[in-house]
Scaffold this active site. Structure first.
Site, PDB file in Angstrom:
ATOM      1  N   THR A   1       0.875  -1.185   0.000  1.00 49.63           N
ATOM      2  CA  THR A   1       0.000   0.000   0.000  1.00 49.63           C
ATOM      3  C   THR A   1       0.909   1.232   0.000  1.00 49.63           C
ATOM      4  O   THR A   1       1.380   1.644  -1.054  1.00 49.63           O
ATOM      5  CB  THR A   1      -0.965   0.013   1.210  1.00 49.63           C
ATOM      6  OG1 THR A   1      -0.224  -0.153   2.406  1.00 49.63           O
ATOM      7  CG2 THR A   1      -2.003  -1.078   1.079  1.00 49.63           C
TER       8      THR A   1
ATOM      9  N   LYS B   1       3.575  -6.961   3.950  1.00 49.17           N
ATOM     10  CA  LYS B   1       3.400  -5.523   3.705  1.00 49.17           C
ATOM     11  C   LYS B   1       3.124  -4.871   5.053  1.00 49.17           C
ATOM     12  O   LYS B   1       2.561  -5.501   5.954  1.00 49.17           O
ATOM     13  CB  LYS B   1       2.305  -5.258   2.694  1.00 49.17           C
ATOM     14  CG  LYS B   1       0.902  -5.704   3.010  1.00 49.17           C
ATOM     15  CD  LYS B   1       0.075  -4.813   3.872  1.00 49.17           C
ATOM     16  CE  LYS B   1       0.074  -3.382   3.347  1.00 49.17           C
ATOM     17  NZ  LYS B   1      -0.785  -2.536   4.271  1.00 49.17           N
TER      18      LYS B   1
ATOM     19  N   THR C   1       0.166  -5.345  12.707  1.00 44.66           N
ATOM     20  CA  THR C   1      -0.756  -5.024  11.642  1.00 44.66           C
ATOM     21  C   THR C   1      -0.095  -5.171  10.291  1.00 44.66           C
ATOM     22  O   THR C   1       0.872  -4.487  10.007  1.00 44.66           O
ATOM     23  CB  THR C   1      -1.229  -3.589  11.794  1.00 44.66           C
ATOM     24  OG1 THR C   1      -1.544  -3.401  13.149  1.00 44.66           O
ATOM     25  CG2 THR C   1      -2.415  -3.345  10.927  1.00 44.66           C
TER      26      THR C   1
ATOM     27  N   GLU D   1       5.465   4.269   7.837  1.00 47.75           N
ATOM     28  CA  GLU D   1       5.095   5.476   7.075  1.00 47.75           C
ATOM     29  C   GLU D   1       5.938   6.671   7.493  1.00 47.75           C
ATOM     30  O   GLU D   1       5.957   7.059   8.659  1.00 47.75           O
ATOM     31  CB  GLU D   1       3.612   5.771   7.247  1.00 47.75           C
ATOM     32  CG  GLU D   1       2.775   4.872   6.332  1.00 47.75           C
ATOM     33  CD  GLU D   1       1.280   4.973   6.558  1.00 47.75           C
ATOM     34  OE1 GLU D   1       0.880   5.545   7.566  1.00 47.75           O
ATOM     35  OE2 GLU D   1       0.534   4.451   5.717  1.00 47.75           O
TER      36      GLU D   1
ATOM     37  N   ASN E   1      -0.537  10.708   6.375  1.00 44.82           N
ATOM     38  CA  ASN E   1      -1.785  10.256   6.981  1.00 44.82           C
ATOM     39  C   ASN E   1      -2.832  11.341   7.152  1.00 44.82           C
ATOM     40  O   ASN E   1      -3.922  11.085   7.636  1.00 44.82           O
ATOM     41  CB  ASN E   1      -1.484   9.577   8.313  1.00 44.82           C
ATOM     42  CG  ASN E   1      -0.895   8.203   8.079  1.00 44.82           C
ATOM     43  OD1 ASN E   1      -1.571   7.340   7.540  1.00 44.82           O
ATOM     44  ND2 ASN E   1       0.359   8.038   8.420  1.00 44.82           N
TER      45      ASN E   1
ATOM     46  N   THR F   1      -8.628  10.605   0.469  1.00 44.03           N
ATOM     47  CA  THR F   1      -9.221  11.537  -0.492  1.00 44.03           C
ATOM     48  C   THR F   1      -8.195  12.031  -1.510  1.00 44.03           C
ATOM     49  O   THR F   1      -7.010  11.843  -1.345  1.00 44.03           O
ATOM     50  CB  THR F   1      -9.794  12.750   0.252  1.00 44.03           C
ATOM     51  OG1 THR F   1      -8.790  13.260   1.122  1.00 44.03           O
ATOM     52  CG2 THR F   1     -11.000  12.364   1.053  1.00 44.03           C
TER      53      THR F   1
END
Lengths: 407, 407
Positions: free
Chosen positions: A157, A183, A194, A280, A402, A407
């Site tokens: 992702t 991932k 996670t 991230e 994040n 959007t």
């Protein structure tokens, strides 16, 4: 993967298709607006003994519900169909129908029984799967013995790089292999870490042993990494064992069980470290070793609290040896602590002894924080238990990534 | 503070010296390199019934150890001496000696018994207090009846504004007041909400009732805010009641106990909201209401998980109605959940019903997130328990502030 003396060897360019009899593929079906790979299948040529560990989130995604149900019904599977770009979570009954259809289509494609196909999804929550895109896409998926790398790309992702590895070891004179992919990258937190992770082996495993060995490996690897403390709705780790190497079946009493589990743990730990390093916005991998704990549980809690602390992570980003924040995190972890016995090292520099500053030159400690991999060690001075956890720094880029994802 | 119908009135320009018989002062002693106020005393003209709640961090700072010890020995106190710029934590035996000396010097200055003086510190961990600066500074401290605002400034660290308020209510026809001040701003997390808070009242309180009432107020206010999930070494909340209003003593059976506790909770909640809104780097205050929970504990867990989620906080910063992240946080909170019953509102817009998207226009939900105070409500549809938690958004500025704090 860097390993020195171990009962296994690292397989060069390893992937989920490194073990015999596994095939995979990944394609860009169009689920992601970016046009990057987002759909794939990983399959064995023959049915496997299968094990899985799943998120403890009480809003589990539809593929988690489905896969968990199938593995409970039988500890067998032959394939996993997966997509990125959409988590298929919080989609109610429609989510389950869509996940089931994904496995049905993959089963047809592979000519295997649908009950042997598991599913995994990752991406945005609460948006129904674009099933027309997936139906059309699956028609393009052709699993191949060299498709591992492609599959690893299709589960990404916000990962900046694919995460794969494989090891080989000997079972009764036969080479068996264990290969994995995973991932990350946000929502990385224990219980279970996670992520999606797929581990294949051509060893033959007794079913209960497969589940127990996977659980042990996950507990010391994926469950010891933290990116942001958020446990996702979609975490899934699958182990498929097809026995294609022709070695004798392993169970907990086998002489080679220890070597197999060392190899399995090495694959999981390597993938976990790669996930933490690719958190991230991350610029640095943080490894926290806790030693001298009164219990294993205490050691794990303390190590995870330090890698999970926003203040520690921000200080790491700034290469600021603000060691009090590390003790403060240990102090709220729930682990038994005697403040007068705790010691702390930043890299090789001891910055605290008996709970207080050693009076080190701050520049020496800071120098230990400038590399891409930083190590903190906390010795609690209370017992002989230890644990290691991995995380990353907290950066402006995490916030930027994040702040506008959906959007 | 905005309050409509309540058994108390808001005192304009309220502070810790709003109740009768309290005095305070704050000065710039030179502990902070910035030259901002960093040392002060808050005192009553007469001995008080005293209560306190403290951090659960197992590396408690020296002033926490000392103050807790003194309040255990007797539920009485007359003053708190405090400093910002240095936490006096992780300083071993020396830390305790220094904290004791601070209370000794303050006791001399006020001509009260040293055992009636409590201490509080906030700032960097692991650096000994600059005692020469503090000794010299305390000689300049002159407590005054109008010194409340000054004191509120002297406890600030990275706070951008002081946090104070006061209310007045009637006890048997006599006006009693409750005034408070607090500081945030990082390391804000329940158990207890990381902070210093000082609450004074001129009501007369029975000792056990004072402790119980404080605990109840803290549990629904300071313990329901989260900035970064880090519980500090220094959290302390003190309640001093001097009875100077001349009203009859309150205990748990008093007719006015409910009104008093409503006032106390209002003061604590107002301070807590101000702390959340002023979280490090924060641009928005987030209020999360959880309703329909199966138990109070479930409601609290769920509300705190949502305000504590890095992904939710980052989405809030980006004004991104990524509602799946809110359910995901509830899902890992430990609260009992039926995914098919959960509903969610962003401001006044319902975005999920029965666990799935209502199909809202995303723009409407986004519009609800553009104000300085944003409200999320999760209804679990399982019972009648509810809870409210407060937090803030996660911004690039949080990272910048915390990347280089000690140096």
């Amino acid at each position: 993967m860097t390993l020195t003396s171990a009962p296994f060897n690292v397989v060069a360019d390893g992937s989920v298709t490194s073990p015999l009899g596994f095939r995979a593929a990944g394609i860009a079906a169009g689920i992601k607006a970016s046009g990057r790979p987002d759909l794939g299948i990983w399959a064995s040529e023959s049915p496997c003994i299968a094990a899985g560990t799943f998120t403890q989130n009480t809003f589990p995604a539809a593929p988690v519900v489905l896969s968990r149900e199938r593995l409970r019904a039988q500890a067998r599977a032959q394939a996993v169909v997966f997509n990125s770009g959409n988590a298929n979570a919080c989609n109610g009954e429609r989510g389950l129908t869509d996940a089931r259809e994904m496995t049905h289509l993959a089963a047809q494609l592979l000519s295997v029984d649908e009950s042997l196909v598991l599913a995994a999804s990752t991406g945005i929550i609460g948006v129904p799967l674009p099933m027309e895109v997936i139906r059309a896409g699956l028609q393009q998926v052709r699993v191949r013995p060299d498709g591992g790398h492609e599959a690893a790309q299709a589960i990404m992702t916000t990962d900046t790089r694919q995460k794969e590895c494989a090891v080989a070891l000997s079972v009764g004179g036969r080479e068996v292999r264990i290969g994995g992919m995973s991932k990350g990258v946000g929502m990385i937190y224990p219980n279970m870490a996670t992520m999606l992770a797929f581990i294949g082996t051509d060893a033959a495993l007794e079913p209960a042993y497969a589940q127990a060995a996977l659980k042990r490996a996950v507990d010391q690897s994926f469950n010891m990494i933290t990116v942001d403390g958020d446990t996702s709705t979609n975490d899934s780790c699958f182990l498929l064992a097809n026995g294609a190497a022709g070695a004798s079946q392993l169970d907990s009493s086998s002489a080679e069980a220890a070597a197999f589990e060392a190899g399995l743990a090495a694959v999981c730990t390597d993938l976990a470290r790669k996930m933490a390093a690719d958190g991230e916005g991350a610029g640095k991998l943080l490894q926290v070793d806790v030693t001298g704990a009164a219990s294993d549980d205490d050691a794990r809690r303390a190590a995870r609290a330090v890698v999970g602390s926003s203040l520690v992570k921000a200080a790491l980003h700034g290469e600021d040896p603000n060691w009090g924040r590390i003790f403060a995190a240990v102090g709220y972890s729930g682990a038994q602590v005697d403040p007068n016995r705790a010691a702390l090292w930043i890299g090789s520099v001891q910055v605290a002894r008996d709970g207080v500053n050693t009076g080190l030159a701050k520049d020496e400690a800071r120098a230990q924080m400038t590399s891409a991999e930083v190590n903190f060690r906390v010795d609690l001075g209370l017992g002989s238990s230890s644990a290691t956890a991995w995380g990353c720094d907290l950066t402006e880029d995490y916030v930027v990534e994040n702040s506008a994802y959906s959007t």
